[in-house]
Scaffold this motif. Sequence first.
Motif, PDB file in Angstrom:
ATOM      1  N   ASP A 248       0.881  -1.176   0.000  1.00 15.35           N
ATOM      2  CA  ASP A 248       0.000   0.000   0.000  1.00 15.35           C
ATOM      3  C   ASP A 248       0.917   1.225   0.000  1.00 15.35           C
ATOM      4  N   ASP A 259      -3.200   6.792  -3.583  1.00 15.22           N
ATOM      5  CA  ASP A 259      -3.213   5.828  -2.479  1.00 15.22           C
ATOM      6  C   ASP A 259      -3.617   4.476  -3.067  1.00 15.22           C
ATOM      7  N   GLU A 386     -11.450   0.390  -1.328  1.00 10.00           N
ATOM      8  CA  GLU A 386     -10.400  -0.501  -0.839  1.00 10.00           C
ATOM      9  C   GLU A 386     -10.929  -1.572   0.117  1.00 10.00           C
TER      10      GLU A 386
HETATM   11 MN    MN Z   1      -3.841   2.789   1.082  1.00 14.02          MN
END
Ligand code: MN
Length: 444
Positions: A248, A259, A386
């Motif tokens: 990540d 991100d 996510e």
């Molecule tokens: Mn992330």
Amino acid sequence: MLQAMTTQPAAAHYLDHIRERQVRAEAALTTEGFETLVLDAGSPFTHFADDQDAPFRTNPQFASWVPLEGPHHKLVIRAGHRPRLVVVRPDDYWYEPIELGSPYWLEPFEVQVVPDAERAWAAAHGHGRTAYVGDAPAQAKAHGLHDDGLNPQRLAARLDWDRSYKTAYEVACLEEATRVSARAHHEAKRAFLEGASELEIHHVYLKAAGCVEHALPYESIIALDEKGAFLHYVNKRTKRGGRVLLIDVGAKHAGYGCDITRTWTAPACDTLFRDLVQAMDRIQLDLCNAVKPGVPYLQLHLDAHRRIGSLLHSAGVLDCGGDEALALGLTRPFFPHGLGHFLGIQVHDVAGRQATPSGGTAPPPTDHPYLRTTRTIEERMLFTIEPGLYFIDMLLKPMRSSPLARHVRWDLVDRLMPCGGIRIEDNLLVTAHGHRNLTRPHLP
Ligand code: MN
Ligand code: GLY
Ligand code: MN
């Protein structure tokens, strides 16, 4: 229109970006009864009992106007006037001063260069009732600002709210950051498959991204095997030969950070876990496909729980389907974070839980305290999707001795525990009728 424009470099959209910022700021000032707004870039943070500063982070309100790095600069905004940028450029031989040059982003400003912080305060005087937004309200007061103008909550909330709607410039910055990050993710994956350690993968990523560590939008999360079960694992072990990589990491462009998370498996990985990774990829894409204006973000979050419940059912880990698993709370230990968050200058960007333009909080349901986004989706919002699926001993332990234990095949949980977890994270821009996935074109 936004869609077509955003493939162009950021610079082409910068004047429009500042025009929009100016219009929105003028409206916020008028509504809140102010004439001038002073945004402070901020002051460095010096560690306790030390003479070293932490890596400097600009006040995000300032950074959302201008990508000028370093402390103490001021931006003075007033209705009907060009914004005034007070740049602090000290004469120094300990640290190299910024070389301002003539970047595209100076054009809309009336620029004044001063040699130190004190003179920046003097140069940042406002007209009429003045609001100050920054980390040094006591100094602002000492330089003549009134108490009711120091970080006024409602005005700051309006500025935050406006930042939930990204301009073409901001999208283009995010896309540039994504190009860099995706290239580095590819290299990191290759290193993992060659057996590299967490520390080595981190170095491979930085080299490919061409940046130093503190230029990342957040500390890199590079977890092999069981460490993937720590959501924000930032240690970097030197042990090599992992079977699962949860990575990540993002990159920044002009202050805007992407991100991105991927979960990769090596050939020696348990096939049951590998199948789960593939299924989570499909779930993530299905959730992305549901993104469009009018959908409450919470609905997507709950849908993620249902889908993860169904997946655990079909894998034999749970004895009931998604709806029942969600209703019983069975999925929460396996997916213990929110589906996503706004993204922009800040990696967890502002206003995800803001109730109205002037403030207030729309909290998530008590069973889902970590959900950072409770807004209904609108065009020009930009956020992450996510979903995650983890085998976290700390969260599963209480369930083992609870009445819910009978719904779980614990032998399978124990088998999967050494694999850590799965998270797949893309960044999405909401368009008029749907969305554009900014990540997948670069990182399928
Ligand atoms: Mn992330
Ligand atoms: N990288 C932190 C997060 O995904 O929220
Ligand atoms: Mn995220």
